[in-house]
Design an enzyme around this catalytic site. Sequence first.
Site, PDB file in Angstrom:
ATOM      1  N   ASN A   1      -6.338  15.908 -11.455  1.00  0.00           N
ATOM      2  CA  ASN A   1      -5.502  14.730 -11.705  1.00  0.00           C
ATOM      3  C   ASN A   1      -4.017  15.071 -11.604  1.00  0.00           C
ATOM      4  O   ASN A   1      -3.265  14.461 -10.834  1.00  0.00           O
ATOM      5  CB  ASN A   1      -5.808  14.132 -13.083  1.00  0.00           C
ATOM      6  CG  ASN A   1      -7.247  13.689 -13.218  1.00  0.00           C
ATOM      7  OD1 ASN A   1      -7.967  13.581 -12.229  1.00  0.00           O
ATOM      8  ND2 ASN A   1      -7.681  13.447 -14.437  1.00  0.00           N
TER       9      ASN A   1
ATOM     10  N   TYR B   1      -7.132   8.507 -16.290  1.00  0.00           N
ATOM     11  CA  TYR B   1      -7.352   8.584 -14.846  1.00  0.00           C
ATOM     12  C   TYR B   1      -8.520   7.707 -14.428  1.00  0.00           C
ATOM     13  O   TYR B   1      -9.556   7.647 -15.102  1.00  0.00           O
ATOM     14  CB  TYR B   1      -7.614  10.024 -14.423  1.00  0.00           C
ATOM     15  CG  TYR B   1      -7.917  10.145 -12.944  1.00  0.00           C
ATOM     16  CD1 TYR B   1      -6.886  10.080 -12.011  1.00  0.00           C
ATOM     17  CD2 TYR B   1      -9.219  10.260 -12.487  1.00  0.00           C
ATOM     18  CE1 TYR B   1      -7.148  10.160 -10.649  1.00  0.00           C
ATOM     19  CE2 TYR B   1      -9.502  10.339 -11.129  1.00  0.00           C
ATOM     20  CZ  TYR B   1      -8.463  10.281 -10.216  1.00  0.00           C
ATOM     21  OH  TYR B   1      -8.729  10.344  -8.876  1.00  0.00           O
TER      22      TYR B   1
ATOM     23  N   LYS C   1      -3.439   6.702  -1.903  1.00  0.00           N
ATOM     24  CA  LYS C   1      -2.874   7.896  -1.258  1.00  0.00           C
ATOM     25  C   LYS C   1      -2.623   7.658   0.228  1.00  0.00           C
ATOM     26  O   LYS C   1      -1.526   7.919   0.747  1.00  0.00           O
ATOM     27  CB  LYS C   1      -3.810   9.084  -1.448  1.00  0.00           C
ATOM     28  CG  LYS C   1      -3.302  10.369  -0.827  1.00  0.00           C
ATOM     29  CD  LYS C   1      -4.388  11.436  -0.759  1.00  0.00           C
ATOM     30  CE  LYS C   1      -4.880  11.830  -2.124  1.00  0.00           C
ATOM     31  NZ  LYS C   1      -5.897  12.912  -2.048  1.00  0.00           N
TER      32      LYS C   1
ATOM     33  N   GLN D   1      -7.181   6.922  -5.879  1.00  0.00           N
ATOM     34  CA  GLN D   1      -7.369   7.664  -4.641  1.00  0.00           C
ATOM     35  C   GLN D   1      -7.062   6.785  -3.426  1.00  0.00           C
ATOM     36  O   GLN D   1      -6.552   7.264  -2.409  1.00  0.00           O
ATOM     37  CB  GLN D   1      -8.811   8.167  -4.559  1.00  0.00           C
ATOM     38  CG  GLN D   1      -9.188   8.815  -3.231  1.00  0.00           C
ATOM     39  CD  GLN D   1     -10.623   9.292  -3.239  1.00  0.00           C
ATOM     40  OE1 GLN D   1     -11.002  10.104  -4.083  1.00  0.00           O
ATOM     41  NE2 GLN D   1     -11.428   8.784  -2.326  1.00  0.00           N
TER      42      GLN D   1
ATOM     43  N   SER E   1       4.106  -4.209  32.779  1.00  0.00           N
ATOM     44  CA  SER E   1       2.858  -4.960  32.729  1.00  0.00           C
ATOM     45  C   SER E   1       1.884  -4.386  33.741  1.00  0.00           C
ATOM     46  O   SER E   1       2.285  -3.871  34.790  1.00  0.00           O
ATOM     47  CB  SER E   1       3.129  -6.440  33.050  1.00  0.00           C
ATOM     48  OG  SER E   1       1.936  -7.113  33.386  1.00  0.00           O
TER      49      SER E   1
ATOM     50  N   ASN F   1       9.117  -5.197  28.921  1.00  0.00           N
ATOM     51  CA  ASN F   1       8.707  -5.744  27.629  1.00  0.00           C
ATOM     52  C   ASN F   1       9.302  -4.962  26.450  1.00  0.00           C
ATOM     53  O   ASN F   1       9.314  -3.730  26.470  1.00  0.00           O
ATOM     54  CB  ASN F   1       7.176  -5.715  27.519  1.00  0.00           C
ATOM     55  CG  ASN F   1       6.515  -6.557  28.585  1.00  0.00           C
ATOM     56  OD1 ASN F   1       6.995  -7.633  28.922  1.00  0.00           O
ATOM     57  ND2 ASN F   1       5.406  -6.058  29.119  1.00  0.00           N
TER      58      ASN F   1
ATOM     59  N   THR G   1      22.907 -20.371  12.615  1.00  0.00           N
ATOM     60  CA  THR G   1      22.072 -20.699  11.457  1.00  0.00           C
ATOM     61  C   THR G   1      20.966 -21.602  11.969  1.00  0.00           C
ATOM     62  O   THR G   1      21.176 -22.383  12.906  1.00  0.00           O
ATOM     63  CB  THR G   1      22.866 -21.412  10.349  1.00  0.00           C
ATOM     64  OG1 THR G   1      23.357 -22.665  10.853  1.00  0.00           O
ATOM     65  CG2 THR G   1      24.031 -20.570   9.866  1.00  0.00           C
ATOM     66  N   HIS G   2      19.785 -21.485  11.389  1.00  0.00           N
ATOM     67  CA  HIS G   2      18.616 -22.240  11.875  1.00  0.00           C
ATOM     68  C   HIS G   2      18.373 -21.978  13.359  1.00  0.00           C
ATOM     69  O   HIS G   2      17.814 -22.825  14.068  1.00  0.00           O
ATOM     70  CB  HIS G   2      18.783 -23.743  11.621  1.00  0.00           C
ATOM     71  CG  HIS G   2      19.097 -24.090  10.209  1.00  0.00           C
ATOM     72  ND1 HIS G   2      18.126 -24.218   9.233  1.00  0.00           N
ATOM     73  CD2 HIS G   2      20.292 -24.318   9.592  1.00  0.00           C
ATOM     74  CE1 HIS G   2      18.697 -24.525   8.080  1.00  0.00           C
ATOM     75  NE2 HIS G   2      20.008 -24.595   8.262  1.00  0.00           N
TER      76      HIS G   2
END
Length: 472
Positions: free
Chosen positions: A114, A322, A330, A327, A282, A290, A159-160
């Site tokens: 642990n 624990y 991780k 696990q 492509s 791309n 904006t927008h």
Amino acid sequence: MATTKTTVGDIDPEVLRFTAGEDRTWDRELVEADCIGTAAHVVMLSRMDVDPPVIGTGECDAVIEALKDIIRADRAGKFRISEQDQDVHLAVERRLTRELGDTGRRVHTGRSRNDQSAVDLRLYTKRELLELLSETARLAGTLLDWGRERRDVPMPGRTHMQPAMPSSLGLWASAFAEGLLDDLDLLMHVYGTNDRCPLGAAASYGVPLPLDRELTSRLLGFSSPVHNVLHANHTRGKLESLVLAALSQVMLTVSRLSQDLMLFTMPELGYVQLPDDFCTGSSIMPQKRNPDVLELVRARTAGVLSAAGSAAEIMRGLPSGYNRDVQESKGALIKGLADTRACVRILQPLIAGMREDRDALLRGFTPGIFATDRALELVGEGVPFREAYRRVRRELRELDGRDPEEAVKIKDHAGAPAGLDWKVYRKRVRAAERFVRNHTTAFNDAVSDLLKAPWPELAPQSGDRKGAGKGV
């Protein structure tokens, strides 16, 4: 029923495969950390005030030499974590026992897997965060260089996604640089939280031995131990969640940067052109260039965000002590760190190699983009703002012919296109770089002293391939 013999008992093969999960795969990244943590633990055991000593001085030296051999073998791709081992901890212990006999069997005295897992992940995260801090500071610096060179180049502010007000390439680039600088502040804070040693907590409740946890912490280059032994193991999962949350902020910044660049490189805008070698083609359309790099940054951001949420969800309902659930966090941590670092690294040369198209930028300055500037000019002449607003709205066509460069130059208050403090930005980048240098040096010095060998180089033994130097 047939069982598989392991260091910690006989286990049904199906249970072994299920409980080990992907641990062996992820633990390949933790071999060096496990060896370093074990070296510090053994030095502490050799100095512990008990009679007879758990580990003698000569035995301690032999263990450290064997641990260095394991690191060399790992760097050469020759160290194996078997299914019977289950994880890196038992694989290292098996190797030590095979080579050193009873000395190897005593190495695990006073610790549990642990606190061993917890210290391994903290050591690994320490290294990865320092690398990420360095890479993020480099990307921020590149954005600042690129933007400062173009600080007077007009650019339509939006904006927008619609034309809004006059802006500049300098403002755009430095906005993302400042975002990364804020992310660096968060990463440095998280680094400090990670920089505490859980070793010696054992299975969460301490042990009836006079462990010197302060010594172990110093040997490993941590700032201090995690004091409460139960909390030391409670940080498993929670710390991963915290680190991933900080990584998410970096990824949000670079994802939004990538989205902008995908829009800016569309032929309909054409504000910037990406370096040719950062675009892909492509299989059917010969003309394609791309922005796959940018698209993958955007997609991997979703992965890191999901990992942060997953780690938090794993922790949410756990009782104290624990639990094996952690696990599962991780792999999320290791992959999240790897993906974030990869995205930050690949964007740095991409940004450095971008070219702007000034004509395309100027074409974006439609008359309406000057509307707010004109309304505020009228306010300066004594017209109430709402009256100026309505007057300009009725007479947008009269704004045709205004000079975008002049519109950028007159905005010179703090933080505006002509009021950016490039020196302050540079100071923040240098502070992050200094943080990385200082902490990297301190950690490398601590490990070099612990292993009695230069770290991260760890000179190979005669006949061995030179170590790859994965350490900080």
